[in-house]
Design a protein around this motif. Sequence first.
Motif, PDB file in Angstrom:
ATOM      1  N   THR A   1      10.290  -1.765  -9.393  1.00 40.26           N
ATOM      2  CA  THR A   1      11.185  -2.184  -8.317  1.00 40.26           C
ATOM      3  C   THR A   1      11.016  -1.279  -7.104  1.00 40.26           C
ATOM      4  O   THR A   1      11.240  -0.068  -7.199  1.00 40.26           O
ATOM      5  CB  THR A   1      12.644  -2.149  -8.783  1.00 40.26           C
ATOM      6  N   PRO A   2      10.651  -1.826  -5.951  1.00 43.82           N
ATOM      7  CA  PRO A   2      10.468  -0.985  -4.751  1.00 43.82           C
ATOM      8  C   PRO A   2      11.813  -0.567  -4.168  1.00 43.82           C
ATOM      9  O   PRO A   2      12.852  -1.180  -4.446  1.00 43.82           O
ATOM     10  CB  PRO A   2       9.705  -1.899  -3.793  1.00 43.82           C
ATOM     11  N   SER A   3      11.786   0.457  -3.340  1.00 41.60           N
ATOM     12  CA  SER A   3      13.020   0.946  -2.737  1.00 41.60           C
ATOM     13  C   SER A   3      13.400   0.177  -1.475  1.00 41.60           C
ATOM     14  O   SER A   3      14.502   0.355  -0.956  1.00 41.60           O
ATOM     15  CB  SER A   3      12.892   2.441  -2.414  1.00 41.60           C
ATOM     16  N   PHE A   4      12.500  -0.656  -0.957  1.00 41.33           N
ATOM     17  CA  PHE A   4      12.782  -1.461   0.231  1.00 41.33           C
ATOM     18  C   PHE A   4      12.080  -2.813   0.065  1.00 41.33           C
ATOM     19  O   PHE A   4      11.253  -2.979  -0.837  1.00 41.33           O
ATOM     20  CB  PHE A   4      12.290  -0.747   1.503  1.00 41.33           C
ATOM     21  N   PRO A   5      12.387  -3.823   0.893  1.00 38.20           N
ATOM     22  CA  PRO A   5      11.771  -5.138   0.739  1.00 38.20           C
ATOM     23  C   PRO A   5      10.255  -5.091   0.877  1.00 38.20           C
ATOM     24  O   PRO A   5       9.729  -4.590   1.870  1.00 38.20           O
ATOM     25  CB  PRO A   5      12.403  -5.959   1.874  1.00 38.20           C
ATOM     26  N   VAL A   6       9.555  -5.626  -0.126  1.00 40.43           N
ATOM     27  CA  VAL A   6       8.098  -5.602  -0.157  1.00 40.43           C
ATOM     28  C   VAL A   6       7.586  -6.967  -0.610  1.00 40.43           C
ATOM     29  O   VAL A   6       8.127  -7.556  -1.558  1.00 40.43           O
ATOM     30  CB  VAL A   6       7.575  -4.516  -1.123  1.00 40.43           C
ATOM     31  N   LEU A   7       6.547  -7.492   0.061  1.00 41.78           N
ATOM     32  CA  LEU A   7       5.912  -8.715  -0.414  1.00 41.78           C
ATOM     33  C   LEU A   7       5.395  -8.476  -1.827  1.00 41.78           C
ATOM     34  O   LEU A   7       4.726  -7.479  -2.095  1.00 41.78           O
ATOM     35  CB  LEU A   7       4.751  -9.116   0.486  1.00 41.78           C
TER      36      LEU A   7
ATOM     37  N   PHE B   1       0.814  -1.215   0.000  1.00 41.20           N
ATOM     38  CA  PHE B   1       0.000   0.000   0.000  1.00 41.20           C
ATOM     39  C   PHE B   1       0.849   1.267   0.000  1.00 41.20           C
ATOM     40  O   PHE B   1       0.363   2.330  -0.385  1.00 41.20           O
ATOM     41  CB  PHE B   1      -0.926   0.025   1.226  1.00 41.20           C
ATOM     42  N   ALA B   2       2.087   1.169   0.446  1.00 34.65           N
ATOM     43  CA  ALA B   2       2.951   2.351   0.565  1.00 34.65           C
ATOM     44  C   ALA B   2       4.316   2.062  -0.028  1.00 34.65           C
ATOM     45  O   ALA B   2       5.345   2.272   0.612  1.00 34.65           O
ATOM     46  CB  ALA B   2       3.080   2.750   2.032  1.00 34.65           C
ATOM     47  N   LYS B   3       4.329   1.564  -1.273  1.00 34.07           N
ATOM     48  CA  LYS B   3       5.555   1.021  -1.855  1.00 34.07           C
ATOM     49  C   LYS B   3       6.740   1.972  -1.745  1.00 34.07           C
ATOM     50  O   LYS B   3       7.821   1.585  -1.330  1.00 34.07           O
ATOM     51  CB  LYS B   3       5.316   0.623  -3.306  1.00 34.07           C
ATOM     52  N   ASN B   4       6.576   3.216  -2.135  1.00 33.95           N
ATOM     53  CA  ASN B   4       7.696   4.157  -2.104  1.00 33.95           C
ATOM     54  C   ASN B   4       7.325   5.450  -1.388  1.00 33.95           C
ATOM     55  O   ASN B   4       7.820   6.525  -1.721  1.00 33.95           O
ATOM     56  CB  ASN B   4       8.184   4.460  -3.526  1.00 33.95           C
TER      57      ASN B   4
ATOM     58  N   VAL C   1      -6.508  -0.988   7.753  1.00 33.11           N
ATOM     59  CA  VAL C   1      -5.545  -0.151   8.460  1.00 33.11           C
ATOM     60  C   VAL C   1      -5.001   0.925   7.527  1.00 33.11           C
ATOM     61  O   VAL C   1      -4.885   2.100   7.898  1.00 33.11           O
ATOM     62  CB  VAL C   1      -4.387  -1.003   9.026  1.00 33.11           C
ATOM     63  N   ALA C   2      -4.663   0.534   6.299  1.00 39.94           N
ATOM     64  CA  ALA C   2      -4.149   1.499   5.324  1.00 39.94           C
ATOM     65  C   ALA C   2      -5.167   2.601   5.056  1.00 39.94           C
ATOM     66  O   ALA C   2      -4.809   3.778   4.921  1.00 39.94           O
ATOM     67  CB  ALA C   2      -3.772   0.787   4.033  1.00 39.94           C
ATOM     68  N   ASP C   3      -6.441   2.221   5.009  1.00 33.34           N
ATOM     69  CA  ASP C   3      -7.491   3.224   4.803  1.00 33.34           C
ATOM     70  C   ASP C   3      -7.589   4.164   6.010  1.00 33.34           C
ATOM     71  O   ASP C   3      -7.754   5.384   5.852  1.00 33.34           O
ATOM     72  CB  ASP C   3      -8.838   2.545   4.564  1.00 33.34           C
ATOM     73  N   LYS C   4      -7.480   3.597   7.223  1.00 38.73           N
ATOM     74  CA  LYS C   4      -7.597   4.405   8.435  1.00 38.73           C
ATOM     75  C   LYS C   4      -6.511   5.475   8.506  1.00 38.73           C
ATOM     76  O   LYS C   4      -6.765   6.605   8.944  1.00 38.73           O
ATOM     77  CB  LYS C   4      -7.519   3.518   9.676  1.00 38.73           C
ATOM     78  N   VAL C   5      -5.299   5.129   8.093  1.00 44.20           N
ATOM     79  CA  VAL C   5      -4.183   6.070   8.216  1.00 44.20           C
ATOM     80  C   VAL C   5      -3.922   6.797   6.905  1.00 44.20           C
ATOM     81  O   VAL C   5      -2.916   7.504   6.773  1.00 44.20           O
ATOM     82  CB  VAL C   5      -2.898   5.351   8.694  1.00 44.20           C
ATOM     83  N   GLU C   6      -4.813   6.592   5.935  1.00 46.54           N
ATOM     84  CA  GLU C   6      -4.722   7.266   4.635  1.00 46.54           C
ATOM     85  C   GLU C   6      -3.373   6.997   3.967  1.00 46.54           C
ATOM     86  O   GLU C   6      -2.685   7.905   3.483  1.00 46.54           O
ATOM     87  CB  GLU C   6      -4.949   8.770   4.790  1.00 46.54           C
ATOM     88  N   ALA C   7      -3.016   5.714   3.929  1.00 43.95           N
ATOM     89  CA  ALA C   7      -1.748   5.321   3.315  1.00 43.95           C
ATOM     90  C   ALA C   7      -1.818   5.248   1.805  1.00 43.95           C
ATOM     91  O   ALA C   7      -0.788   5.234   1.131  1.00 43.95           O
ATOM     92  CB  ALA C   7      -1.294   3.967   3.872  1.00 43.95           C
TER      93      ALA C   7
ATOM     94  N   LEU D   1       4.161   4.542   5.016  1.00 43.77           N
ATOM     95  CA  LEU D   1       4.669   3.314   5.636  1.00 43.77           C
ATOM     96  C   LEU D   1       4.793   3.493   7.144  1.00 43.77           C
ATOM     97  O   LEU D   1       4.406   2.615   7.925  1.00 43.77           O
ATOM     98  CB  LEU D   1       6.024   2.962   5.024  1.00 43.77           C
ATOM     99  N   ARG D   2       5.290   4.641   7.554  1.00 43.03           N
ATOM    100  CA  ARG D   2       5.470   4.910   8.984  1.00 43.03           C
ATOM    101  C   ARG D   2       4.126   4.979   9.706  1.00 43.03           C
ATOM    102  O   ARG D   2       3.989   4.501  10.838  1.00 43.03           O
ATOM    103  CB  ARG D   2       6.242   6.221   9.176  1.00 43.03           C
ATOM    104  N   ARG D   3       3.132   5.535   9.047  1.00 41.46           N
ATOM    105  CA  ARG D   3       1.810   5.617   9.683  1.00 41.46           C
ATOM    106  C   ARG D   3       1.223   4.221   9.911  1.00 41.46           C
ATOM    107  O   ARG D   3       0.631   3.949  10.961  1.00 41.46           O
ATOM    108  CB  ARG D   3       0.864   6.464   8.828  1.00 41.46           C
ATOM    109  N   ILE D   4       1.381   3.338   8.942  1.00 42.88           N
ATOM    110  CA  ILE D   4       0.891   1.959   9.118  1.00 42.88           C
ATOM    111  C   ILE D   4       1.665   1.277  10.240  1.00 42.88           C
ATOM    112  O   ILE D   4       1.081   0.630  11.127  1.00 42.88           O
ATOM    113  CB  ILE D   4       1.040   1.161   7.810  1.00 42.88           C
TER     114      ILE D   4
END
Length: 417
Positions: free
Chosen positions: A235-241, A37-40, A220-226, A45-48
């Motif tokens: 390609t993501p900047s950090f490890p992502v499923l 939900f917050a790939k880059n 959760v992503a919806d709650k924190v507006e992610a 990401l921090r809010r989640i």
Amino acid sequence: METPLFCGEGDPTSAQVRVSSIRGGMHFWLRAMAGVFAKNNPNALRRIENHVLGSTDAASPIRLRIPEQPAYSTEAFPDFMPRDARNPYNKWIGYLLGPGLTSWEPKDEARRLKGAVKITRAFVPPGEEFDLRIKLVGKDHDAQTVALGALWMSLVFGGIGARTRRGFGGVRIVGVDGPGLAGWDPDSLLTPGLDFYERTKNLWFAGDAAGPTMASLKKVADKVEAGPFDSSTTTPSFPVLSKANTLAGVTGGGVFDDWPDVLRFGGEELRHFRASEQTPEVKYHPKIKTREWLDVVHDNDREDFDIGGLGLPLVFKKDIEVHADSGEGEDTEKLRRASPLWLRAVGEGEHWRLFSFAFLNEFLPEETDVHLWIGTGNEKHQDRPLTVTTAGSHKKVRRWIEGMTDAEDSAFVPGNG
């Protein structure tokens, strides 16, 4: 415990299962889950992460406690690493443990003891059991469900303590007492069998509670507006499923009898995978070195440092190292880049395999370079630049995982295939 756990509070003569280490693993795997939900977007990401595992402003909805610590060992030469450098278990399990957890013990001719790699830190040995008490706090069912998902992923794919990416600190969830927790019934929390890992070809939401966990994460992503679900394959900047940006597989051929046999095999294969150049003049065995040491470090016109894509820093000798770094001169900051390749011994009884997986994210952050560093102590300095690319890193781990999966026996040790 399935494999030795190295974890403590700085005292090398004791070891324990630390809740802080478990929570650290949960944070890593939660970020990998939340990345869909917050790939880059680091702020999303921090809010989640804060919502699910707590922050300085809000308590975590999941509390962990270990009421009694398992026994630990201070053996320098346990049964899985006998005192004999020619013994493959000592050589190759010691290789995977690395210099931070081992050292060389010279031979003692008076007592007729052979030189060997010895373990220098206490560890919780395989077979030890411990209870992990879980308490859910508050009424945010979705945050609790996702937190349990992060815990499950961290223990099923990762581990606890040091060198988890090389197969150590592996645990098996063998029993669950109490009622179902936030969408997870007791059986769904158990570690799955070998067939689960044999079916796993990439890292995605897995297990019996994968559906509820994914649904709760979306809420959760919806709650924190992610932001919405990100289905892109960039390609993501950090490890992502991701089904596109991860890769996994188990060894082909027959099964192994136990975990030491798996890591003995994995250590030897990894050494030959990293160092494939025959050098008959050296005095140690196997007589091999890395291409980068022979052709790049010693050739000022070469900068293609592909082996760096398996993790940095790389220390060749006390006065020759390779680091990722940022800045210049006195403001230069050395950066660690963890290996994208994870190894894990999976199975039970007399049926085990080596499970390998990798996150195919960007290897180096923006504004990060790689340099050869020369000298010792205060004289150590940044020398010439080297090239390590994300594409090269991904090519390396693909070759390893596909080689391990396709081989009937050895994939990289000459003459063993």
